[in-house]
Design a protein around this motif. Structure first.
Motif, PDB file in Angstrom:
ATOM      1  N   ALA A  25       0.838  -1.200   0.000  1.00  0.00           N
ATOM      2  CA  ALA A  25       0.000   0.000   0.000  1.00  0.00           C
ATOM      3  C   ALA A  25       0.877   1.254   0.000  1.00  0.00           C
ATOM      4  O   ALA A  25       1.855   1.341   0.740  1.00  0.00           O
ATOM      5  N   GLY A  26       0.541   2.177  -0.885  1.00  0.00           N
ATOM      6  CA  GLY A  26       1.299   3.421  -0.985  1.00  0.00           C
ATOM      7  C   GLY A  26       2.527   3.323  -1.875  1.00  0.00           C
ATOM      8  O   GLY A  26       3.245   4.304  -2.046  1.00  0.00           O
ATOM      9  N   HIS A  27       2.768   2.172  -2.475  1.00  0.00           N
ATOM     10  CA  HIS A  27       3.922   1.960  -3.347  1.00  0.00           C
ATOM     11  C   HIS A  27       3.437   1.561  -4.742  1.00  0.00           C
ATOM     12  O   HIS A  27       2.386   0.939  -4.883  1.00  0.00           O
ATOM     13  N   ARG A  32      -3.598   4.549  -2.435  1.00  0.00           N
ATOM     14  CA  ARG A  32      -3.005   5.443  -1.440  1.00  0.00           C
ATOM     15  C   ARG A  32      -4.042   5.949  -0.454  1.00  0.00           C
ATOM     16  O   ARG A  32      -3.863   6.976   0.171  1.00  0.00           O
ATOM     17  N   ARG A  34      -5.128   4.181   2.174  1.00  0.00           N
ATOM     18  CA  ARG A  34      -4.988   3.516   3.468  1.00  0.00           C
ATOM     19  C   ARG A  34      -4.699   4.537   4.557  1.00  0.00           C
ATOM     20  O   ARG A  34      -4.006   5.523   4.351  1.00  0.00           O
ATOM     21  N   ASN A  36      -3.853   3.140   7.832  1.00  0.00           N
ATOM     22  CA  ASN A  36      -2.958   2.394   8.713  1.00  0.00           C
ATOM     23  C   ASN A  36      -1.780   1.822   7.931  1.00  0.00           C
ATOM     24  O   ASN A  36      -1.887   0.740   7.351  1.00  0.00           O
ATOM     25  N   TYR A  37      -0.669   2.538   7.890  1.00  0.00           N
ATOM     26  CA  TYR A  37       0.539   2.100   7.187  1.00  0.00           C
ATOM     27  C   TYR A  37       1.508   1.500   8.199  1.00  0.00           C
ATOM     28  O   TYR A  37       2.528   2.106   8.525  1.00  0.00           O
ATOM     29  N   THR A  38       1.180   0.327   8.687  1.00  0.00           N
ATOM     30  CA  THR A  38       2.049  -0.341   9.659  1.00  0.00           C
ATOM     31  C   THR A  38       2.597  -1.627   9.066  1.00  0.00           C
ATOM     32  O   THR A  38       2.054  -2.150   8.081  1.00  0.00           O
ATOM     33  N   PHE A  42       0.704  -4.074   6.369  1.00  0.00           N
ATOM     34  CA  PHE A  42       1.335  -4.519   5.122  1.00  0.00           C
ATOM     35  C   PHE A  42       1.408  -6.049   5.087  1.00  0.00           C
ATOM     36  O   PHE A  42       1.144  -6.678   4.070  1.00  0.00           O
ATOM     37  N   ASP A  45      -1.730  -7.696   4.159  1.00  0.00           N
ATOM     38  CA  ASP A  45      -1.943  -7.668   2.710  1.00  0.00           C
ATOM     39  C   ASP A  45      -1.217  -8.834   2.036  1.00  0.00           C
ATOM     40  O   ASP A  45      -1.769  -9.495   1.156  1.00  0.00           O
TER      41      ASP A  45
END
Length: 136
Positions: A25-27, A32, A34, A36-38, A42, A45
């Motif tokens: 996510a975010g890459h 983009r 999301r 919660n970018y933890t 990830f 996922d």
């Protein structure tokens, strides 16, 4: 830092193994939206992809931040994981921000000029004499 970084390795292994790559996510081409970018998110996922593919035995490979993601996904997936490979990972001299002010200061240059600052950031991972064909 997206799944296309692994094109050569995927081409090498695909004739003998099932190969799956994903953008966290975010890459790359991922969403983009999301919140919660933890590492745990990830990894969830990655776990979802492995489950969707119904893979019985997996080797997880992660580059940089993907190393801890692969390790957490291995924890989530249990005995289905027969190997974890970390590439340029698990150690960094980078100081993670400790509060909102530090996060904002770290993110600001990317908000101002994402392409320029992301490129500069990524080029910083290569030694001065690195083959230009391997650099962005």
């Amino acid at each position: 830092c997206n799944r296309t970084s692994w094109d050569a390795q995927a081409a090498h292994f695909a004739p003998r193994y099932r190969v799956a790559r994903l953008d966290l996510a975010g890459h790359g081409e991922s969403g983009r939206e999301r919140i919660n970018y933890t590492i745990e998110a990830f990894a969830a996922d990655v776990t979802a992809v492995v489950n969707k593919l119904d893979a019985k035995q997996v080797v997880l490979v992660g580059h940089s931040m993907g190393g801890p993601v692969a390790a957490e996904a291995a924890r989530q997936l249990g005995e289905r994981v027969i190997g974890v490979v970390g590439v340029d990972t698990f150690y960094t001299g980078f100081q993670f921000p400790k509060d909102r002010k530090q996060v904002d200061a770290m993110v600001k240059p990317f908000e101002d000029d994402f392409a320029g600052n992301a490129g500069k950031f990524m080029r910083g991972f290569f030694a001065p004499g690195a083959d230009p064909a391997c650099r962005m």
